[in-house]
Scaffold this motif. Structure first.
Motif, PDB file in Angstrom:
ATOM      1  N   ARG A  62       0.811  -1.220   0.000  1.00 34.83           N
ATOM      2  CA  ARG A  62       0.000   0.000   0.000  1.00 34.83           C
ATOM      3  C   ARG A  62       0.844   1.271   0.000  1.00 34.83           C
ATOM      4  NH1 ARG A  62      -5.379  -1.232   1.585  1.00 34.83           N
ATOM      5  NH2 ARG A  62      -5.595  -3.477   1.885  1.00 34.83           N
ATOM      6  N   GLY A  63       2.175   1.108  -0.073  1.00 31.65           N
ATOM      7  CA  GLY A  63       3.055   2.280  -0.100  1.00 31.65           C
ATOM      8  C   GLY A  63       3.209   2.967   1.241  1.00 31.65           C
ATOM      9  N   LEU A  64       2.909   2.260   2.326  1.00 35.29           N
ATOM     10  CA  LEU A  64       2.976   2.850   3.658  1.00 35.29           C
ATOM     11  C   LEU A  64       4.207   2.431   4.456  1.00 35.29           C
ATOM     12  CD1 LEU A  64      -0.784   2.334   4.591  1.00 35.29           C
ATOM     13  CD2 LEU A  64       0.342   4.522   4.115  1.00 35.29           C
ATOM     14  N   LEU A  65       4.941   1.431   3.995  1.00 38.89           N
ATOM     15  CA  LEU A  65       6.056   0.922   4.790  1.00 38.89           C
ATOM     16  C   LEU A  65       7.196   1.932   4.891  1.00 38.89           C
ATOM     17  CD1 LEU A  65       6.945  -1.468   6.493  1.00 38.89           C
ATOM     18  CD2 LEU A  65       7.979  -2.456   4.445  1.00 38.89           C
ATOM     19  N   ASP A  66       7.419   2.726   3.859  1.00 37.97           N
ATOM     20  CA  ASP A  66       8.499   3.709   3.914  1.00 37.97           C
ATOM     21  C   ASP A  66       8.260   4.785   4.962  1.00 37.97           C
ATOM     22  OD1 ASP A  66      10.022   2.448   1.988  1.00 37.97           O
ATOM     23  OD2 ASP A  66       9.231   3.660   0.344  1.00 37.97           O
ATOM     24  N   SER A  67       7.010   4.997   5.339  1.00 37.99           N
ATOM     25  CA  SER A  67       6.690   6.028   6.331  1.00 37.99           C
ATOM     26  C   SER A  67       6.168   5.436   7.636  1.00 37.99           C
ATOM     27  CB  SER A  67       5.658   6.999   5.756  1.00 37.99           C
ATOM     28  OG  SER A  67       4.463   6.312   5.428  1.00 37.99           O
ATOM     29  N   THR A  68       6.245   4.114   7.786  1.00 33.03           N
ATOM     30  CA  THR A  68       5.759   3.442   8.992  1.00 33.03           C
ATOM     31  C   THR A  68       6.872   2.592   9.568  1.00 33.03           C
ATOM     32  OG1 THR A  68       3.536   3.311   8.022  1.00 33.03           O
ATOM     33  CG2 THR A  68       3.986   1.898   9.915  1.00 33.03           C
ATOM     34  N   LEU A  69       7.119   2.727  10.858  1.00 33.55           N
ATOM     35  CA  LEU A  69       8.116   1.918  11.543  1.00 33.55           C
ATOM     36  C   LEU A  69       7.411   0.782  12.272  1.00 33.55           C
ATOM     37  CD1 LEU A  69      11.054   1.467  12.398  1.00 33.55           C
ATOM     38  CD2 LEU A  69      10.611   2.982  14.345  1.00 33.55           C
ATOM     39  N   VAL A  70       7.827  -0.442  11.984  1.00 30.54           N
ATOM     40  CA  VAL A  70       7.293  -1.623  12.666  1.00 30.54           C
ATOM     41  C   VAL A  70       8.428  -2.200  13.505  1.00 30.54           C
ATOM     42  CG1 VAL A  70       6.260  -3.912  12.383  1.00 30.54           C
ATOM     43  CG2 VAL A  70       5.736  -2.094  10.734  1.00 30.54           C
ATOM     44  N   VAL A  71       8.194  -2.350  14.803  1.00 29.04           N
ATOM     45  CA  VAL A  71       9.197  -2.887  15.719  1.00 29.04           C
ATOM     46  C   VAL A  71       8.536  -3.996  16.534  1.00 29.04           C
ATOM     47  CG1 VAL A  71      10.792  -2.357  17.610  1.00 29.04           C
ATOM     48  CG2 VAL A  71      10.285  -0.613  15.911  1.00 29.04           C
ATOM     49  N   ALA A  72       9.197  -5.139  16.640  1.00 30.13           N
ATOM     50  CA  ALA A  72       8.695  -6.233  17.469  1.00 30.13           C
ATOM     51  C   ALA A  72       9.784  -6.616  18.465  1.00 30.13           C
ATOM     52  CB  ALA A  72       8.324  -7.434  16.600  1.00 30.13           C
TER      53      ALA A  72
END
Length: 170
Positions: free
Chosen positions: A64-74
């Motif tokens: 959806r083109g959102l990963l470049d502006s979204t940080l996912v941390v686990a």
């Protein structure tokens, strides 16, 4: 269905929808990972839906083109003992742990650091909680070297070491 029809899977789907709607910060909590007893039974139940949901979230954000502006941390609160204890579980361990980063320009498929062969202690690229926090701050557009001031005018550093993890900065 890709996220899994589990409570965590549905929360991950909701997180993606919230990000898509412009919510700037979303936390997913999946408690119950403190397996001091019967770790294999617990992980057999928890890992497959967790892995499916996290993978679907990252893939969906990317498509959806959102990963470049979204940080996912686990991550958890710290590591676990390398050896299984006499109750079939693993206890708290501060000498080594794993953290997963995705998005906000994080290079894909890299591993930073290593432990000794048994997993007892970090041996390569030993990093601190301050490096972790500085990396998150930097990726979110916050200067980790910034000084804030208390109501009494005393300076307070956001973190004691403002050095982000260079390999994750992309």
């Amino acid at each position: 269905d890709a996220y899994g029809r589990t409570p965590f899977g549905q929360r991950a789907l909701l997180a993606r929808r919230l990000v898509e709607a412009g919510v700037p910060f979303v936390t997913l909590y999946e408690g119950g990972w403190d397996h001091h007893v019967d770790i294999f039974k617990g992980l057999d139940q928890k890992l497959p839906p967790f892995e499916a949901a996290i993978a679907a979230l990252i893939e969906d954000l990317d498509q959806r083109g959102l990963l470049d502006s979204t940080l996912v941390v686990a991550l958890g609160e710290f590591g676990r003992t390398p050896k299984v204890n006499d109750r079939g579980g693993r206890d708290h361990w501060s000498n080594a742990m794993s953290v997963m980063f995705a998005g906000c320009g994080t290079p894909r498929g890299i591993v930073v650091g290593a432990t000794d062969r048994q997993g007892y202690a970090a041996t390569e690229r030993i990093l601190t909680p301050e490096n972790f926090a500085s990396t998150v701050y930097r990726k979110l557009g916050i200067d980790p070297d910034k000084i804030l001031y208390t109501p009494q005018g005393r300076p307070a550093h956001i973190v004691s070491d403002p050095t982000p993890i260079a390999e994750l900065m992309g």
